[in-house]
Enzyme design. Structure first.
Site, PDB file in Angstrom:
ATOM      1  N   CYS A  41       0.849  -1.181   0.000  1.00  0.00           N
ATOM      2  CA  CYS A  41       0.000   0.000   0.000  1.00  0.00           C
ATOM      3  C   CYS A  41       0.896   1.246   0.000  1.00  0.00           C
ATOM      4  O   CYS A  41       1.778   1.377   0.865  1.00  0.00           O
ATOM      5  CB  CYS A  41      -0.902   0.000   1.235  1.00  0.00           C
ATOM      6  SG  CYS A  41      -1.867   1.519   1.435  1.00  0.00           S
ATOM      7  N   CYS A  75       0.396   3.302   3.429  1.00  0.00           N
ATOM      8  CA  CYS A  75       0.823   2.835   4.755  1.00  0.00           C
ATOM      9  C   CYS A  75       1.895   1.750   4.739  1.00  0.00           C
ATOM     10  O   CYS A  75       2.399   1.370   5.792  1.00  0.00           O
ATOM     11  CB  CYS A  75      -0.382   2.349   5.554  1.00  0.00           C
ATOM     12  SG  CYS A  75      -0.966   0.704   5.078  1.00  0.00           S
ATOM     13  N   CYS A  91      -7.331  -1.201   1.799  1.00  0.00           N
ATOM     14  CA  CYS A  91      -6.160  -1.727   2.502  1.00  0.00           C
ATOM     15  C   CYS A  91      -6.573  -2.255   3.869  1.00  0.00           C
ATOM     16  O   CYS A  91      -7.333  -1.603   4.588  1.00  0.00           O
ATOM     17  CB  CYS A  91      -5.120  -0.614   2.650  1.00  0.00           C
ATOM     18  SG  CYS A  91      -3.728  -1.066   3.700  1.00  0.00           S
ATOM     19  N   CYS A 116      -4.709   0.463   6.623  1.00  0.00           N
ATOM     20  CA  CYS A 116      -5.083   1.886   6.721  1.00  0.00           C
ATOM     21  C   CYS A 116      -6.492   2.160   6.192  1.00  0.00           C
ATOM     22  O   CYS A 116      -6.964   3.285   6.276  1.00  0.00           O
ATOM     23  CB  CYS A 116      -4.075   2.758   5.983  1.00  0.00           C
ATOM     24  SG  CYS A 116      -4.183   2.711   4.180  1.00  0.00           S
ATOM     25  N   CYS A 139      -8.944  -5.336  -9.307  1.00  0.00           N
ATOM     26  CA  CYS A 139      -8.644  -4.273 -10.266  1.00  0.00           C
ATOM     27  C   CYS A 139      -8.174  -3.060  -9.464  1.00  0.00           C
ATOM     28  O   CYS A 139      -8.980  -2.360  -8.855  1.00  0.00           O
ATOM     29  CB  CYS A 139      -9.911  -3.973 -11.059  1.00  0.00           C
ATOM     30  SG  CYS A 139      -9.695  -2.742 -12.335  1.00  0.00           S
TER      31      CYS A 139
END
Ligand code: FE
Length: 183
Positions: free
Chosen positions: A95, A98, A144, A147, A167
């Protein structure tokens, strides 16, 4: 006949030289460089897996404008414009907000949709799912797992073994090659 042989040889050599200049490698390097600047983001960690509860106002201070737009405002990058939609490196995707580990490259597949696509997340806790009924569509949003930032959507038209297509937006993915991890 023989006077044409050197000319023919030159053309063949020039063609081989051009084919050795790999544009994918240049793109790979660019993708790596763009997401190295995480210094002003104190929440970014590739080892701390504890869940974050950070306000949007705080995220706006520590994220780049484009990551904030996708991650916190549920934006979408235009198809075929992201740095990772046709990227083929071997490694791990994190991510970009984060640092949470999200996908391994072996679950990435060449999708014609114009966004980086994966058939499975790295672990059950890597991501979370929310129903999304915006824009007159019924979709499942992928966020995520650490986060809660927006990553993209999941669809049922992916390849085996899962049949799923995560996607994702390139902007909110950081890529680390396996070769870097070994250093
Ligand atoms: Fe995150």
């Amino acid at each position: 006949m023989f006077k044409f042989v050197p000319t023919l040889l030159f053309i063949v050599m020039a063609g081989l030289s051009a084919s050795c200049q790999n544009p994918t490698n240049n793109k790979n390097n660019q993708a790596l460089m763009e997401n190295q600047n995480q210094t002003k983001n104190p929440y970014y960690s590739r080892t701390d897996t504890s869940k974050l509860n950070v306000s949007d106002a705080e995220w706006e201070k520590v994220l780049s404008e484009e990551v904030y737009y996708i991650s916190r405002n549920k934006g979408t990058e235009r198809a075929f414009t992201g740095k990772l939609w046709d990227f083929e490196g071997t490694g791990t995707y994190y991510c970009a907000a984060c640092g949470n580990a999200l996908f391994k490259s072996d679950s990435k597949f060449g999708s014609s949709c114009g966004w980086p696509s994966f058939y499975q997340a790295m672990s059950a806790n890597s991501v979370a799912y929310h129903s999304d009924n915006t824009f007159g569509m019924v979709r499942i949003e992928v966020v995520c797992g650490r986060c809660a930032g927006h990553l993209g959507h999941i669809f049922d038209d992916g390849p085996p073994p899962t049949g799923k297509r995560f996607c994702m937006n390139s902007v909110v993915l950081d890529f680390e090659p396996d070769s870097e991890k070994a250093k």
